[in-house]
Enzyme design. Structure first.
Site, mmCIF file in Angstrom:
data_model
loop_
_atom_site.group_PDB
_atom_site.id
_atom_site.type_symbol
_atom_site.label_atom_id
_atom_site.label_comp_id
_atom_site.label_asym_id
_atom_site.label_seq_id
_atom_site.Cartn_x
_atom_site.Cartn_y
_atom_site.Cartn_z
ATOM 1 C CE1 TYR A 48 2.690 -4.139 -3.063
ATOM 2 C CE2 TYR A 48 0.394 -3.652 -2.612
ATOM 3 C CZ TYR A 48 1.729 -3.358 -2.456
ATOM 4 O OH TYR A 48 2.087 -2.282 -1.681
ATOM 5 C CE LYS A 77 1.174 1.392 -3.388
ATOM 6 N NZ LYS A 77 0.582 0.120 -2.984
HETATM 7 N N1 LIG Z 1 4.455 1.648 -1.163
HETATM 8 C C1 LIG Z 1 5.150 0.647 -0.653
HETATM 9 O O1 LIG Z 1 6.332 0.437 -0.987
HETATM 10 C C2 LIG Z 1 4.510 -0.259 0.365
HETATM 11 C C3 LIG Z 1 5.306 -1.140 1.106
HETATM 12 C C4 LIG Z 1 4.665 -1.961 2.048
HETATM 13 C C5 LIG Z 1 3.299 -1.853 2.246
HETATM 14 N N2 LIG Z 1 2.540 -0.999 1.494
HETATM 15 C C6 LIG Z 1 1.058 -0.886 1.682
HETATM 16 O O2 LIG Z 1 0.782 -0.666 3.066
HETATM 17 C C7 LIG Z 1 -0.069 -1.689 3.550
HETATM 18 C C8 LIG Z 1 0.204 -2.014 5.014
HETATM 19 O O3 LIG Z 1 1.548 -2.399 5.191
HETATM 20 P P1 LIG Z 1 1.993 -3.886 5.519
HETATM 21 O O4 LIG Z 1 0.930 -4.807 5.086
HETATM 22 O O5 LIG Z 1 3.342 -4.088 4.951
HETATM 23 O O6 LIG Z 1 2.193 -3.928 7.079
HETATM 24 P P2 LIG Z 1 1.392 -3.530 8.421
HETATM 25 O O7 LIG Z 1 0.021 -3.065 8.077
HETATM 26 O O8 LIG Z 1 2.300 -2.672 9.223
HETATM 27 O O9 LIG Z 1 1.339 -4.916 9.186
HETATM 28 C C9 LIG Z 1 0.589 -6.007 8.753
HETATM 29 C C10 LIG Z 1 0.819 -7.146 9.746
HETATM 30 O O10 LIG Z 1 0.250 -6.826 11.012
HETATM 31 C C11 LIG Z 1 -0.677 -7.847 11.408
HETATM 32 N N3 LIG Z 1 -1.794 -7.163 12.070
HETATM 33 C C12 LIG Z 1 -2.674 -6.304 11.509
HETATM 34 N N4 LIG Z 1 -3.509 -5.802 12.430
HETATM 35 C C13 LIG Z 1 -3.163 -6.367 13.611
HETATM 36 C C14 LIG Z 1 -3.664 -6.243 14.922
HETATM 37 N N5 LIG Z 1 -4.681 -5.429 15.209
HETATM 38 N N6 LIG Z 1 -3.070 -6.988 15.905
HETATM 39 C C15 LIG Z 1 -2.029 -7.803 15.624
HETATM 40 N N7 LIG Z 1 -1.505 -7.967 14.397
HETATM 41 C C16 LIG Z 1 -2.079 -7.242 13.389
HETATM 42 C C17 LIG Z 1 -1.080 -8.540 10.125
HETATM 43 O O11 LIG Z 1 -1.369 -9.915 10.356
HETATM 44 P P3 LIG Z 1 -2.751 -10.600 9.877
HETATM 45 O O12 LIG Z 1 -2.958 -10.263 8.432
HETATM 46 O O13 LIG Z 1 -2.503 -12.053 10.122
HETATM 47 O O14 LIG Z 1 -3.813 -10.024 10.766
HETATM 48 C C18 LIG Z 1 0.200 -8.428 9.287
HETATM 49 O O15 LIG Z 1 1.107 -9.458 9.633
HETATM 50 C C19 LIG Z 1 0.222 -2.865 2.595
HETATM 51 O O16 LIG Z 1 -0.761 -3.880 2.618
HETATM 52 C C20 LIG Z 1 0.336 -2.148 1.270
HETATM 53 O O17 LIG Z 1 -0.948 -1.850 0.743
HETATM 54 C C21 LIG Z 1 3.138 -0.203 0.561
#
Ligand SMILES: NC(=O)c1ccc[n+]([C@@H]2O[C@H](COP(=O)([O-])OP(=O)(O)OC[C@H]3O[C@@H](n4cnc5c(N)ncnc54)[C@H](OP(=O)(O)O)[C@@H]3O)[C@@H](O)[C@H]2O)c1
Length: 288
Positions: A48, A77
């Site tokens: 990241y 990671k």
């Molecule tokens: N191990 C892996 O390969 C892997 C892959 C992907 C992710 N991850 C981890 O998992 C975490 C979460 O996954 P992610 O960030 O990909 O996606 P996510 O949490 O599914 O979605 C994040 C998105 O949702 C929006 N959001 C959040 N809360 C909201 C709400 N209450 N209402 C409306 N929109 C909302 C955020 O926008 P705003 O920020 O504008 O609010 C952002 O665009 C990552 O940050 C990372 O730490 C790991």
């Protein structure tokens, strides 16, 4: 914050805050605000590129007395080219130095590619040395997780995989329960894909309790016994997403959510040749 006990006795907060895709200049502030909002689990990764900023947000929260280091659960990671044993050993040290921490609570092999066995030896050694409290894998499909458990003396505490209403991983969770490897959900909101936040089924379930779609999704993961990582850069959404411990979804609600399962990734299949090719061509380039 409720916790789950991992297979080595370490307790992990069940809801966490992820920093993937947060702009670099906003990361320290977002981490600080998330801790202020009550999050205790913070998830970053070497790839990241924001371990330093994540560490700065944590440091500020500790210096200002919001939390102690012991109250936090910090994850990072290592990525594909960092898997050979000696490289993994260096990468763990680099993560610690970059984040300004003496130990990490969880360290994961980010992708199921490369010398994952070499990485594991380095991680087990670092765990024994007290530098990593828990260690695990990420994006391993169940078959690969079972092979990995079978061929290592120390089993992973966690497998961090995509879990959301479109890709529910019900069978995968059963396999992980059988092997006592905790499932941790990334992209619980599917990053909003397929209009998740305006889905009528999820919205109607939430209306019964005065809760939003995001809250329904996270509550559903809590009731399934899954650790979930939510990401938001907005303090009001950070507060919304953590306000899920005062209601309970009914059996009927859970059945309605079960019917939404498309049983495939909203992002990519880690075994698909095109996807592996993408990682080899593009992601490896960014690591070099
Ligand atoms: N191990 C892996 O390969 C892997 C892959 C992907 C992710 N991850 C981890 O998992 C975490 C979460 O996954 P992610 O960030 O990909 O996606 P996510 O949490 O599914 O979605 C994040 C998105 O949702 C929006 N959001 C959040 N809360 C909201 C709400 N209450 N209402 C409306 N929109 C909302 C955020 O926008 P705003 O920020 O504008 O609010 C952002 O665009 C990552 O940050 C990372 O730490 C790991």
């Amino acid at each position: 914050m409720q916790t789950i006990k991992l297979n080595n006795g370490v307790e992990i907060p069940q809801l966490g805050f992820g920093v993937y895709q947060i702009p670099l200049d906003e990361t320290a502030k977002a981490v600080y605000q998330a801790i202020k909002a009550g999050y205790r689990l913070i998830d970053t990764a070497s790839i990241y590129g924001n371990e330093k900023e994540t560490g700065a947000g944590i440091k500020r929260a500790i210096v200002e007395g919001l939390v102690t280091r012991e109250e936090l659960f910090v994850t990072s990671k290592l990525f594909i080219l960092q898997t050979p044993e000696s490289k993994a050993t260096e990468t763990i040290e680099h993560s610690l130095d970059t984040m300004g921490l003496d130990y990490l609570d969880l360290y994961l092999i980010h992708q199921p590619y490369g010398d994952v066995y070499g990485a594991w030896r380095a991680m087990v050694a670092a765990q024994k040395a007290g530098k990593l409290r828990a260690i695990g894998i990420s994006n391993f499909k169940s078959a690969k997780m079972i092979e990995f458990v079978g061929l290592n003396e120390v089993k992973p505490q966690i497998n961090q995989i995509e879990v959301n209403p479109w890709n529910q991983r019900i069978e995968d969770q059963k396999w992980h329960e059988k092997y006592d490897v905790q499932v941790e959900a990334w992209a619980p909101f599917a990053e909003g894909r397929h209009d998740l936040f305006t889905n009528p089924v999820l919205a109607e379930i939430g209306e019964q309790y005065g809760k939003t779609v995001g809250q329904v999704v996270l509550r559903w993961l809590m009731q399934r016994g899954i650790v979930a990582l939510a990401k938001s850069v907005r303090p009001e959404r950070m507060a919304e997403n953590i306000d899920i411990f005062d209601f309970e979804l009914s059996k009927e609600d859970i059945e309605k959510i079960a019917a939404l399962d498309m049983k495939e990734s909203v992002f990519f299949d880690h075994d698909a040749p095109q996807q592996v090719e993408w990682f080899m061509n593009r992601m490896l380039d960014t690591e070099k």
